[in-house]
Design a protein around this motif. Sequence first.
Motif, short mmCIF file in Angstrom:
data_model
loop_
_atom_site.label_atom_id
_atom_site.label_comp_id
_atom_site.label_asym_id
_atom_site.label_seq_id
_atom_site.Cartn_x
_atom_site.Cartn_y
_atom_site.Cartn_z
N ALA A 151 10.27 14.56 -51.72
CA ALA A 151 9.24 15.10 -51.28
C ALA A 151 8.68 15.87 -52.54
CB ALA A 151 9.77 16.78 -51.69
N LEU A 152 8.78 15.43 -54.03
CA LEU A 152 8.12 15.07 -55.09
C LEU A 152 6.99 14.62 -55.00
CD1 LEU A 152 11.63 15.12 -56.94
CD2 LEU A 152 9.70 16.95 -57.10
N TRP A 153 7.58 13.55 -54.41
CA TRP A 153 6.17 12.47 -54.75
C TRP A 153 4.91 12.80 -53.41
CZ3 TRP A 153 5.24 9.39 -58.43
CH2 TRP A 153 6.69 8.72 -58.43
N PHE A 154 4.98 13.30 -52.18
CA PHE A 154 4.24 13.34 -51.59
C PHE A 154 4.07 14.66 -51.87
CE2 PHE A 154 3.48 16.97 -48.15
CZ PHE A 154 3.08 16.61 -46.57
N GLU A 155 4.44 16.16 -52.09
CA GLU A 155 3.96 17.06 -52.87
C GLU A 155 2.96 17.09 -54.02
OE1 GLU A 155 3.68 20.03 -50.98
OE2 GLU A 155 5.53 19.95 -49.62
N ALA A 156 3.33 15.88 -55.22
CA ALA A 156 2.42 15.79 -56.45
C ALA A 156 1.25 15.15 -55.47
CB ALA A 156 3.15 14.85 -57.06
N ALA A 157 1.72 14.59 -54.41
CA ALA A 157 0.06 13.52 -54.25
C ALA A 157 -0.46 14.02 -53.37
CB ALA A 157 0.62 12.62 -53.49
N ARG A 158 -0.10 15.42 -52.78
CA ARG A 158 -1.08 16.41 -51.84
C ARG A 158 -1.74 17.45 -52.64
NH1 ARG A 158 0.16 18.67 -46.53
NH2 ARG A 158 -1.11 20.26 -46.94
N ALA A 159 -0.40 17.93 -53.89
CA ALA A 159 -1.50 18.15 -54.68
C ALA A 159 -2.66 18.22 -55.41
CB ALA A 159 -0.16 18.58 -56.28
N TYR A 160 -2.60 16.60 -55.69
CA TYR A 160 -3.89 15.85 -56.27
C TYR A 160 -5.50 15.60 -55.11
CZ TYR A 160 -6.22 11.82 -58.82
OH TYR A 160 -7.48 11.68 -59.12
N GLY A 161 -4.41 16.07 -54.14
CA GLY A 161 -5.95 16.12 -52.77
C GLY A 161 -6.44 14.60 -52.80
N ALA A 162 -6.55 14.54 -50.93
CA ALA A 162 -7.65 13.62 -50.81
C ALA A 162 -9.56 13.69 -51.20
CB ALA A 162 -7.80 14.20 -49.65
N VAL A 163 -9.40 14.92 -51.74
CA VAL A 163 -10.56 15.15 -52.06
C VAL A 163 -11.18 14.58 -53.40
CG1 VAL A 163 -12.98 16.45 -53.54
CG2 VAL A 163 -10.81 17.86 -51.35
N ARG A 164 -10.26 14.55 -54.40
CA ARG A 164 -10.21 13.92 -55.47
C ARG A 164 -10.23 12.46 -55.92
NH1 ARG A 164 -6.08 17.98 -58.65
NH2 ARG A 164 -6.97 18.88 -59.66
N MET A 165 -9.37 11.97 -54.55
CA MET A 165 -8.96 10.84 -54.03
C MET A 165 -10.12 10.03 -53.69
SD MET A 165 -6.49 8.24 -54.59
CE MET A 165 -7.05 6.79 -53.95
N ARG A 166 -11.54 11.21 -53.12
CA ARG A 166 -12.39 10.04 -52.64
C ARG A 166 -13.31 10.41 -53.80
NH1 ARG A 166 -12.49 14.16 -48.61
NH2 ARG A 166 -10.80 14.51 -47.13
N ARG A 167 -13.39 10.83 -54.66
CA ARG A 167 -14.23 11.15 -55.82
C ARG A 167 -13.88 10.03 -56.20
NH1 ARG A 167 -13.05 17.29 -57.91
NH2 ARG A 167 -13.80 18.28 -55.80
N ILE A 168 -13.38 9.76 -56.69
CA ILE A 168 -12.74 8.11 -57.27
C ILE A 168 -12.84 7.04 -56.58
CG2 ILE A 168 -11.04 6.61 -57.79
CD1 ILE A 168 -9.03 9.88 -58.70
N ALA A 169 -12.55 7.16 -55.12
CA ALA A 169 -13.04 5.80 -54.42
C ALA A 169 -15.25 5.94 -54.33
CB ALA A 169 -12.22 5.89 -53.09
N GLN A 170 -15.43 6.68 -54.55
CA GLN A 170 -16.90 7.21 -54.98
C GLN A 170 -17.08 6.22 -56.37
OE1 GLN A 170 -18.42 8.81 -52.07
NE2 GLN A 170 -20.28 7.81 -52.26
N ARG A 171 -16.38 6.81 -56.77
CA ARG A 171 -16.71 6.11 -58.43
C ARG A 171 -16.59 4.71 -58.35
NH1 ARG A 171 -16.21 9.88 -63.95
NH2 ARG A 171 -17.75 9.13 -64.96
N PHE A 172 -15.65 4.33 -58.69
CA PHE A 172 -14.94 3.53 -58.93
C PHE A 172 -14.62 2.46 -58.01
CE2 PHE A 172 -14.01 6.47 -62.07
CZ PHE A 172 -14.36 5.68 -63.20
N GLY A 173 -13.86 2.80 -56.69
CA GLY A 173 -13.79 1.65 -55.37
C GLY A 173 -14.31 0.35 -54.93
N ARG A 174 -15.74 0.78 -55.09
CA ARG A 174 -16.60 -0.66 -54.61
C ARG A 174 -16.36 -1.95 -55.69
NH1 ARG A 174 -18.79 1.34 -50.24
NH2 ARG A 174 -20.02 3.84 -50.99
#
Length: 199
Positions: A66-89
Motif C-alpha cells: 500500500a505504501l508503494w501504491f499510494e506513493a506512486a498514485r500521489a506522484y501521478g500519471a500526469v507527471r509521469m507522462r510529462r517526464i516521458a514527453q520530455r526525456f522518454g525518447r
Amino acid sequence: MVEWAADLVARGGLLGVFLLMVAENLFPPMPSEVIMPLAGFAAAEGRLSLPGVILAGIAGSVAGNALWFEAARAYGAVRMRRIAQRFGRHVGLGPETIARAELALRRNGPAAVFLARMMPGLRTGISIPAGLVELPRPVFYVWTALGTAIWTGGLALAGYALGEHFHLVEGWAGPVGAVVMLLVFAMLGWKLWKLRRAA
C-alpha cells in the motif's frame, strides 16, 4: 538473518510476523519464503496460531505494498507522462509507450496484480505502475489481498507441515514463482498470437 527473524517472531509474535512482512515489501531484508514458513513452524510448535500467522502475513504484505501504491498514485500519471514527453525518447520510452502500458494495466490490472503476488521480484514491483496509472483502489487492494493470501498462506501452511524442516520451503518457492511467471508469459504470448492471426 534467519536467527534475527526467528527472534523477532519469538518475541513479537503475530506483530513480529506483521512487521517482517511490511519490511519485506519495503526494503527486503529477507523474502517471505523465509518469514512465513518460519512463522508456520512457530504455529506448529504451538507458539502462535496458524490462522493468526496467515492473517498477520497478509496484513503486513498488503500494508507494505500500500505504501508503494499510494506513493506512486500521489506522484501521478500526469507527471509521469510529462517526464516521458520530455526525456522518454532518449531511452525509447515515449508518451505512446507509456499510454500503451497504462491501457494494458488498466485492462488487465486485476490479473496482473493478483499473479504478481506469486512472482519473485514482481510481488512489490507491480504496486508502482499500478499506482502510476491510478488503478482503482478497490481493484488494487482486493486483488493484492487475494494473491497475497494464496502465496503467504501456502508458505505458512508448508512451514506448519514441515515443522523443523521449514527451511526447505525456500528451495521450492522460487521454482513455483518461476512456473507462475512462465504460465503468465505463455498466456500473453498466446493472446498476442491470436491478435496477430485475427489481424
